[in-house]
Design a protein around this motif. Structure first.
Motif: not given
Length: 358
Positions: A12-21
């Protein structure tokens, strides 16, 4: 694709969270994939990223973009024993925590709250309103509330927080001793005081209670009816004056509507009441004057006796007087009231001047 490229793709090279929940906590899906040393970590505004190593909270990152290394992961480096740096992939659980303000959360009493009121005694109150919260300390929140779930929302902890809020507000109402009829004027003050009172309990869970509003505090129906009756009495004022006014209004309505069914009934009732009142007045007057004619008759009887005595003693003059008296009460002669002396109409039972019974 070679073996090296395949292995590289698993890192895993990119760790992120697109918060749409709308979740409060999101667990990044690492699973068996390893995090590459030097990977990018993207933490957006109103977020925090928490690294957990074998169930133990390690490093916490605020908003920003990071290149993961031993320098910016001191706790995880210590836990992993990376004494001299380490460039190979590693495994860790990554949780994103939303630190935004969660609003329009509901609270309400499942059962009535019993409190003592100075005016109504023991009363039962029900209430409901809104509150807002946010995560102040992500590490404490994960440790105390979240556990190891994959996702977490405010509703997951809502029932517990509702009980905490209801308990705090109930305690505050008991201490404030505000009369129940004055509670509506104190909603804002009670909400602010309750938020301040509950803040330490929320802080112990890593949360902050940012707002608390009371929309309604309601009483049982029987208490509300008692309040309505009391307010009606206050508006009416003097009940005796009010009843007289109502009677006068009823008579006026009956007079204005002589042919109406309801008006006729009201007029008939009012007329009967007035007739009964007048009858009682005449009866009382008759009873008060019932002794006068007897007394007058007794006087005339005494006079007759004296006349008789005079006749026996003095002869013809007194007899003439007695004859004149008898002729004055003969049929067809005019009669006079024994009380006021006014002439009486033929066949009258009461004096038209003073009302004395004949």
């Amino acid at each position: 694709m070679g073996l090296f490229d395949f292995l590289k793709g698993q890192f895993i090279e990119v760790i992120e969270w697109l918060d749409d929940t709308g979740s409060m906590v999101y667990r990044f899906p690492v699973y068996d994939n390893a995090i590459k040393m030097g990977a990018k970590l993207v933490v957006r505004e109103s977020q925090a990223a928490v690294f957990v190593n074998e169930g133990q909270i390690a490093d916490v990152f605020g908003p920003g973009t990071y290149t993961l290394s031993t320098q910016n992961m001191p706790v995880l480096t210590a836990l992993k024993s990376w004494k001299y740096g380490f460039n190979s992939p590693f495994k860790a659980d990554v949780y994103f925590v939303s630190t935004r303000n969660f609003t329009q959360l509901k609270w309400g009493t499942s059962n009535p709250v019993i409190m003592r009121d100075a005016e109504f005694g023991m009363v039962r109150l029900r209430g409901f309103g809104n509150y807002a919260l946010k995560v102040h300390d992500p590490a404490v929140f994960l440790r105390e509330i979240f556990g190891t779930q994959a996702a977490f929302s405010a509703e997951n902890v809502g029932s517990y927080l509702k009980s905490v809020i209801v308990s705090g507000i109930s305690d505050l109402l008991g201490e404030s001793r505000i009369p129940v009829i004055d509670l509506a004027a104190s909603y804002d003050e009670l909400g602010s005081a309750a938020a301040a009172k509950l803040q330490p309990q929320f802080a112990s869970m890593g949360l902050g209670l940012t707002a608390l509003t009371i929309e309604n505090l309601s009483l049982p129906e029987e208490v509300e009816r008692a309040i309505d009756r009391r307010s009606s009495m206050g508006i009416v004022g003097n009940l005796d004056t009010y009843m007289k006014y109502q009677s006068a209004e009823a008579i006026r309505e009956a007079a204005n509507n002589p042919d109406g069914g309801a008006g006729a009934g009201i007029g008939l009732g009012a007329g009967m009441a007035m007739g009964q009142a007048m009858g009682r007045m005449l009866s009382q007057q008759g009873e008060e004057s019932s002794g006068s004619p007897s007394a007058a008759g007794g006087s005339h009887a005494g006079g007759g006796a004296s006349g008789a005595a005079g006749t026996s003693s003095s002869g013809g003059g007194s007899a003439a007087n007695g004859a004149a008296t008898d002729s004055g009460s003969a049929p067809g002669s005019k009669k006079f009231c024994s009380e006021c002396g006014q002439p009486l109409a033929p066949g009258a039972k009461f004096c038209s001047n003073c009302g004395t019974k004949v």
